[in-house]
Design a protein around this motif. Structure first.
Motif, PDB file in Angstrom:
ATOM      1  N   THR A 111     -26.931 -55.341  20.463  1.00  0.00           N
ATOM      2  CA  THR A 111     -27.997 -56.034  19.727  1.00  0.00           C
ATOM      3  C   THR A 111     -29.358 -55.392  20.002  1.00  0.00           C
ATOM      4  OG1 THR A 111     -26.716 -58.066  19.784  1.00  0.00           O
ATOM      5  CG2 THR A 111     -29.061 -58.299  19.321  1.00  0.00           C
ATOM      6  N   LEU A 112     -29.571 -54.981  21.232  1.00  0.00           N
ATOM      7  CA  LEU A 112     -30.853 -54.345  21.586  1.00  0.00           C
ATOM      8  C   LEU A 112     -31.110 -53.085  20.754  1.00  0.00           C
ATOM      9  CD1 LEU A 112     -33.225 -54.251  23.743  1.00  0.00           C
ATOM     10  CD2 LEU A 112     -31.785 -52.605  24.972  1.00  0.00           C
ATOM     11  N   THR A 117     -26.386 -59.435  15.188  1.00  0.00           N
ATOM     12  CA  THR A 117     -26.479 -60.667  15.981  1.00  0.00           C
ATOM     13  C   THR A 117     -25.510 -60.591  17.174  1.00  0.00           C
ATOM     14  OG1 THR A 117     -24.733 -61.815  14.773  1.00  0.00           O
ATOM     15  CG2 THR A 117     -26.965 -61.998  13.874  1.00  0.00           C
ATOM     16  N   LEU A 118     -25.791 -61.373  18.189  1.00  0.00           N
ATOM     17  CA  LEU A 118     -24.932 -61.324  19.387  1.00  0.00           C
ATOM     18  C   LEU A 118     -23.467 -61.678  19.090  1.00  0.00           C
ATOM     19  CD1 LEU A 118     -27.257 -62.742  22.193  1.00  0.00           C
ATOM     20  CD2 LEU A 118     -26.339 -60.416  22.022  1.00  0.00           C
ATOM     21  N   VAL A 332     -32.611 -65.128   8.511  1.00  0.00           N
ATOM     22  CA  VAL A 332     -32.925 -63.754   8.910  1.00  0.00           C
ATOM     23  C   VAL A 332     -33.807 -63.813  10.155  1.00  0.00           C
ATOM     24  CG1 VAL A 332     -33.975 -61.582   8.152  1.00  0.00           C
ATOM     25  CG2 VAL A 332     -32.891 -63.075   6.466  1.00  0.00           C
ATOM     26  N   ASN A 333     -33.388 -63.125  11.228  1.00  0.00           N
ATOM     27  CA  ASN A 333     -34.183 -63.192  12.471  1.00  0.00           C
ATOM     28  C   ASN A 333     -33.658 -62.144  13.457  1.00  0.00           C
ATOM     29  OD1 ASN A 333     -36.102 -64.099  14.267  1.00  0.00           O
ATOM     30  ND2 ASN A 333     -35.339 -66.210  14.361  1.00  0.00           N
ATOM     31  N   GLY A 334     -34.293 -62.055  14.611  1.00  0.00           N
ATOM     32  CA  GLY A 334     -33.815 -61.149  15.655  1.00  0.00           C
ATOM     33  C   GLY A 334     -32.383 -61.514  16.046  1.00  0.00           C
ATOM     34  N   GLY A 335     -31.576 -60.500  16.336  1.00  0.00           N
ATOM     35  CA  GLY A 335     -30.158 -60.717  16.600  1.00  0.00           C
ATOM     36  C   GLY A 335     -29.860 -61.527  17.846  1.00  0.00           C
ATOM     37  N   THR A 340     -29.053 -66.984  14.082  1.00  0.00           N
ATOM     38  CA  THR A 340     -29.373 -65.908  13.138  1.00  0.00           C
ATOM     39  C   THR A 340     -28.111 -65.477  12.392  1.00  0.00           C
ATOM     40  OG1 THR A 340     -31.130 -65.119  14.580  1.00  0.00           O
ATOM     41  CG2 THR A 340     -30.307 -63.545  12.962  1.00  0.00           C
ATOM     42  N   ASP A 341     -28.271 -65.317  11.073  1.00  0.00           N
ATOM     43  CA  ASP A 341     -27.153 -64.793  10.264  1.00  0.00           C
ATOM     44  C   ASP A 341     -27.325 -63.309   9.995  1.00  0.00           C
ATOM     45  OD1 ASP A 341     -25.768 -67.316   9.674  1.00  0.00           O
ATOM     46  OD2 ASP A 341     -27.617 -67.814   8.603  1.00  0.00           O
ATOM     47  N   ILE A 342     -28.566 -62.889   9.769  1.00  0.00           N
ATOM     48  CA  ILE A 342     -28.817 -61.497   9.401  1.00  0.00           C
ATOM     49  C   ILE A 342     -29.894 -60.925  10.323  1.00  0.00           C
ATOM     50  CG2 ILE A 342     -29.566 -59.947   7.540  1.00  0.00           C
ATOM     51  CD1 ILE A 342     -28.608 -61.912   5.516  1.00  0.00           C
TER      52      ILE A 342
END
Ligand code: NAD
Length: 520
Positions: A111-112, A117-118, A332-335, A340-342
């Motif tokens: 993810t980094l 997403t995790l 939609v957001n940081g993983g 978060t989905d996307i």
């Protein structure tokens, strides 16, 4: 280099695999069991796609470093290829156990650097882990064949023997799964290996190598170099490398297939895709729309098996407004953020390319009914490479957005009257990676699976990636080579046949005269 196993889990593991001598940690190479700093002056920055902050710098390994990696792999082959198959199997048992234990650490690294997403990153690890688990049955997979009595007192048997040094070149979108498609299969058959991970997200792959070493894999059996084109050319040209496994884009895959083959190597090359989902009016609507949305937009569309093209047959076109509503609901957001989905796409360049292809669709007459290009993600992710779910309808086969692989969270939608039209459309597309049909009619499903010229077909299964007892296939423009990844074909790719014909005859039964004619 300290190993990560005993470190507090809150410390990111990749820090230990990277040198801290400069302000940004650098990723190391792995040669002869050592995590080494490169002496190169040429480095590639790796950014967190959710923030665009530099998280590590990857070396372009020098020629000498790459030579050293191949040399130690060649030297290690002698003992490794003669090690008992049971000892190789034991390493795989241990390796799969350590991967399971470090699933979350691997997912964090993915993810980094990659952005997904995790939970999706854990899926990336899991699908690679399944290949390692499959390797644990090498004692059955590498069995040869025997035919006794092919002539008087004479028998034949065949062995599948390793090739020597093999190499792997991997893409950014599955930083754990795809390396795990390659070297576990290769080494459990007795080969040694040099891997060149994607220069855009090598972290999870480095941790996997550390786990492999912890599993008892001897020094030199798997080695890792880094870089871009020069390292690829080095692999294609090196006389001691016998086989190349490649997964990535068309441009690189065709180049590597041709350059490697010309140099006498076996090459398996999995490339790009344009996967169609065919929606019949008799399908289960709820299930189909949810599967379609997940497969089109999951991993921000950066999966080679993403269903990036929806083909609505006949009356099912009436479901398109519902499809849009479901896509709009995706977050939609940081993983690393829960829910978060996307996540982001890999780079600002990838985002621009995706947005340009969407614009081209609009200009060429498609309807942009959901536009995610200006999606905003606030706070610490405001500089990330985010694209929201995007849907183009009224797409025609001649449009650029249909012809090109978009590799982003963009679904292009076409409408046809009959199943035959859908089959013709898909078979006319240059790619043949994956496809899926959604129907409750068995005869429709059977006709589709029989007539479609695509490697991997799902019936009410949106992303039909085969489990490792089968092989990842792909046909036409999506694959070059003749032996696929993992499964039986993977064992064939990493081995060659040796046959032994032997006669054991009692000494008193010797022939009296030499035979000069070919035996009849
Ligand atoms: P990519 O081709 O850019 O990179 C893959 C590898 O090739 C990297 O290690 C890179 O260093 C090297 N490379 C890149 N360009 C090169 C060039 N011109 N010459 C020589 N080497 C080069 O691919 P990517 O962007 O990392 O991955 C996305 C692509 O991979 C998509 O097209 C996707 O469909 C494809 N893919 C296919 C499969 C499959 O199994 N069919 C699986 C995953 C990804």
């Amino acid at each position: 280099v300290p190993f990560v196993m005993n470190c507090a889990r809150i410390v990111p593991h990749h820090v230990f695999l990277r040198s801290m001598s400069s302000s940004v940690p650098t990723t190391k190479m792995f040669i002869n069991g050592q995590f080494l700093d490169s002496k190169t002056k040429d480095w590639i920055d790796v950014h967190n796609p959710a923030t665009n902050e530099v998280v590590t710098r990857v070396p372009k390994s020098t020629h000498d470093e790459m030579e050293a990696a191949v040399k130690v792999a060649k030297d290690a082959f002698r003992d490794w290829s003669r090690a008992s198959i049971l000892s190789r199997q034991q390493i795989m048992f241990k390796f799969q156990q350590l991967i399971k234990e470090h699933m979350k650490d691997l997912a964090h690294l993915i993810t980094l650097e990659q952005g997904k997403t995790l939970p999706d990153a854990e899926g990336d690890v899991l699908r690679g882990l399944q290949v390692v688990e499959h390797c644990c049955s090498i004692t059955n997979l590498q069995l040869g064949e025997t035919m006794p009595g092919i002539a008087k007192d004479m028998d034949i048997h065949s062995y599948r023997v390793p090739l020597g040094v093999c190499a792997g070149i991997t893409p950014f979108n599955f930083p754990a799964m795809i390396p795990l498609w390659m070297y576990p299969m290769a080494i459990v058959c007795g080969n040694t290996f040099v891997i060149k991970p994607s220069e855009r997200d090598p972290g999870a792959g480095m941790l996997l190598l550390e786990l492999l070493q912890k599993s008892g894999c001897p020094d030199g059996v798997v080695n890792c170099i880094h870089g871009a084109h020069a390292s690829v050319d080095f692999i294609c040209d090196h006389p001691d490398i016998r086989a190349i496994s490649f997964v990535g884009s068309d441009q690189a895959g065709q180049y590597i297939y041709e350059r490697g083959s010309k140099n006498g190597k076996r090459v398996q090359s999995n490339m790009g895709a344009k996967n169609h989902g065919v929606i019949c009016a008799d399908a289960n609507k709820e299930q189909t729309l949810n599967q379609l949305v997940g497969a089109a937009f999951g991993a921000a569309g950066q999966r080679c098996m993403a269903l990036s093209t929806a083909v609505f047959v006949g009356e099912s076109r009436g479901w398109i407004p519902d499809l849009v509503e479901r896509a709009k609901a995706l977050k939609v957001n940081g993983g690393t953020e829960p829910g978060t989905d996307i996540g982001p796409v890999i780079s600002p360049e990838a985002k621009k390319r995706i947005c340009d292809l969407v614009e081209s669709g609009k200009k060429q007459g498609a309807n942009l009914i959901l536009d995610g290009r200006d999606v905003s993600v606030s706070g610490k992710y405001s500089s990330g490479n985010f694209v929201g779910p995007t849907i183009l309808t009224g797409v025609k086969p001649e449009m650029t957005c249909y012809k090109e692989e978009i590799f982003g969270p963009v679904l292009v939608v076409l409408e046809v009257e009959k199943l035959d039209d859908a089959i013709e459309l898909i078979n006319s597309n240059p790619y043949g990676n994956g496809t899926a049909i959604f129907t409750t009619n068995g005869a429709t499903a059977r006709k589709f699976t029989q007539e479609i010229d695509v490697g991997q077909i799902g019936v009410n299964v949106p992303i039909p990636v085969p489990l490792p007892m089968f092989s990842f296939t792909g046909s036409r423009g999506s694959f070059r080579g003749d032996m696929n990844f993992y499964g039986k074909a993977g064992i064939q790719f990493y081995t060659q046949l040796k046959t032994v014909t032997q006669m054991w005859r009692a000494s008193d039964a010797s022939d009296k005269k030499a035979a000069t004619a070919f035996p009849t």
